[in-house]
Motif scaffolding. Structure first.
Motif, short mmCIF file in Angstrom:
data_model
loop_
_atom_site.label_atom_id
_atom_site.label_comp_id
_atom_site.label_asym_id
_atom_site.label_seq_id
_atom_site.Cartn_x
_atom_site.Cartn_y
_atom_site.Cartn_z
N LEU A 166 -8.03 35.07 79.86
CA LEU A 166 -8.44 34.30 78.91
C LEU A 166 -7.62 34.48 77.72
O LEU A 166 -7.33 35.96 77.19
N MET A 167 -7.12 33.77 77.00
CA MET A 167 -5.90 34.10 75.89
C MET A 167 -6.76 33.54 74.60
O MET A 167 -7.16 32.50 74.46
N PHE A 168 -7.28 34.38 73.62
CA PHE A 168 -7.79 34.14 72.45
C PHE A 168 -6.61 34.21 71.52
O PHE A 168 -6.07 35.00 70.99
N VAL A 169 -6.35 32.66 70.70
CA VAL A 169 -5.47 32.47 69.69
C VAL A 169 -6.27 32.59 68.38
O VAL A 169 -6.95 32.04 68.23
N SER A 170 -5.68 33.48 67.73
CA SER A 170 -6.06 33.74 66.25
C SER A 170 -6.03 32.32 65.51
O SER A 170 -5.34 31.58 65.70
N GLY A 171 -6.68 32.22 64.48
CA GLY A 171 -6.96 31.15 63.76
C GLY A 171 -5.64 30.67 62.82
O GLY A 171 -4.92 31.60 62.42
N LYS A 172 -5.39 29.54 63.38
CA LYS A 172 -4.10 28.77 62.88
C LYS A 172 -4.28 27.51 61.93
O LYS A 172 -5.16 26.92 61.95
N GLY A 173 -3.33 27.44 60.90
CA GLY A 173 -3.61 26.34 60.10
C GLY A 173 -2.18 25.28 60.17
O GLY A 173 -1.46 25.69 60.90
N PRO A 174 -2.26 24.22 59.36
CA PRO A 174 -0.97 23.24 59.37
C PRO A 174 0.39 23.93 59.01
O PRO A 174 0.01 24.81 57.98
N ALA A 175 1.37 23.55 59.46
CA ALA A 175 2.72 24.18 58.90
C ALA A 175 2.71 23.51 57.22
O ALA A 175 2.21 22.59 57.07
N GLY A 176 3.54 24.18 56.99
CA GLY A 176 3.82 23.99 55.21
C GLY A 176 2.84 24.36 54.48
O GLY A 176 3.05 24.02 53.10
N ASN A 177 1.76 24.98 54.91
CA ASN A 177 0.56 25.46 54.01
C ASN A 177 0.24 24.57 52.95
O ASN A 177 0.38 24.99 51.67
N PRO A 178 -0.25 23.41 53.37
CA PRO A 178 -0.94 22.34 52.38
C PRO A 178 -2.30 23.26 51.85
O PRO A 178 -2.73 24.00 52.52
N ARG A 179 -2.67 22.89 50.67
CA ARG A 179 -3.76 23.38 49.85
C ARG A 179 -4.70 22.46 49.47
O ARG A 179 -4.20 21.29 48.76
N GLY A 180 -5.87 22.62 49.56
CA GLY A 180 -6.97 21.59 49.20
C GLY A 180 -7.92 21.01 50.23
O GLY A 180 -7.92 21.58 51.31
N LYS A 181 -9.04 20.73 49.69
CA LYS A 181 -10.16 20.19 50.48
C LYS A 181 -10.11 18.84 51.00
O LYS A 181 -9.85 17.98 50.26
N LEU A 182 -10.85 18.75 52.24
CA LEU A 182 -11.02 17.32 52.55
C LEU A 182 -12.23 16.63 51.95
O LEU A 182 -13.06 17.49 51.39
N GLY A 183 -12.09 15.40 51.69
CA GLY A 183 -12.96 14.81 50.75
C GLY A 183 -12.81 14.78 49.20
O GLY A 183 -13.35 14.11 48.38
N GLN A 184 -11.60 15.72 48.94
CA GLN A 184 -11.35 15.61 47.65
C GLN A 184 -9.79 15.41 47.41
O GLN A 184 -9.53 14.35 47.18
N ARG A 185 -9.05 16.43 47.78
CA ARG A 185 -7.57 16.04 48.01
C ARG A 185 -7.04 15.24 49.02
O ARG A 185 -6.04 14.50 48.98
N TYR A 186 -7.83 15.53 50.23
CA TYR A 186 -7.27 14.76 51.35
C TYR A 186 -8.41 13.87 51.98
O TYR A 186 -9.47 14.05 52.07
N THR A 187 -7.97 12.95 52.65
CA THR A 187 -8.66 11.83 53.56
C THR A 187 -8.82 12.35 54.75
O THR A 187 -7.99 13.30 55.28
N THR A 188 -9.85 11.79 55.55
CA THR A 188 -10.14 12.27 57.01
C THR A 188 -8.71 11.79 57.73
O THR A 188 -8.37 12.85 58.73
N GLU A 189 -7.92 10.95 57.53
CA GLU A 189 -6.75 10.59 58.25
C GLU A 189 -5.76 11.51 58.01
O GLU A 189 -5.11 12.12 58.83
N GLU A 190 -5.58 12.12 56.81
CA GLU A 190 -4.63 13.13 56.63
C GLU A 190 -5.04 14.36 57.28
O GLU A 190 -4.33 15.37 57.68
N GLY A 191 -6.51 14.62 57.35
CA GLY A 191 -6.91 15.89 57.91
C GLY A 191 -6.93 15.79 59.56
O GLY A 191 -6.41 16.84 60.07
N TYR A 192 -6.58 14.60 60.01
CA TYR A 192 -6.28 14.73 61.36
C TYR A 192 -4.84 14.92 61.60
O TYR A 192 -4.84 15.59 62.69
N GLN A 193 -4.01 14.59 60.93
CA GLN A 193 -2.77 14.89 60.87
C GLN A 193 -2.46 16.42 60.87
O GLN A 193 -1.74 17.05 61.49
#
Length: 152
Positions: free
Chosen positions: A35-62
């Motif tokens: 079993l390979m456990f991959v540490s937490g990763k986020g999206p490329a480019g280090n966007p910052r902000g909250k879903l529902g405030q700065r970003y939409t569901t569709e942007e979050g999907y991407q």
């Protein structure tokens, strides 16, 4: 129908980046008993902000899809080929969200859909998704994941 994960990735037109480095004192992954456990990763480019405030569901999907690409880069770097992934086992998503945001599950579909696109039925996985009041560097989401792998 393409069987190879590498062929599927190419058919999707995705070129994997170099695996990103950990953001603190940990490793990108650990392999234990196949079993390979991959540490937490986020999206490329280090966007910052909250879903529902700065970003939409569709942007979050991407963002979740981009995060999946980051995870695939770690897998390929570690294993040499995505074809050494036998199965996506578990995905856990943490969504940096406004308290009123009610669609974290739809955001994480971006990651899940990519795993299915790349691995076919082997990409079907167990999953949890949680809304979070904050995440490191104010990323919109972080995903950690577990894969069953063939070890060389």
């Amino acid at each position: 129908m393409l069987e190879s994960a590498e062929d599927r990735l190419a058919a999707l037109g995705i070129t994997l980046p170099e695996a990103s480095e950990p953001a603190a004192k940990y490793t990108n992954y650990v392999i234990v008993n196949g079993l390979m456990f991959v540490s937490g990763k986020g999206p490329a480019g280090n966007p910052r902000g909250k879903l529902g405030q700065r970003y939409t569901t569709e942007e979050g999907y991407q963002f979740a899809r981009q995060t999946g690409i980051e995870v695939l880069a770690v897998l390929k770097s570690a294993l040499g080929s995505l074809d050494h992934v036998k199965r996506v086992v578990k995905v856990q998503g943490f969504i940096n969200a406004d308290p009123e945001f009610s669609e974290p599950h739809k955001v994480l579909n971006g990651f899940s859909d990519l795993m299915l696109d790349v691995f076919g039925e082997r990409g079907n996985h167990a999953r949890s998704v949680l809304g979070a009041s904050t995440l490191r560097d104010q990323l919109p989401l972080v995903v950690d994941s577990i894969f069953e792998v063939e070890q060389g």
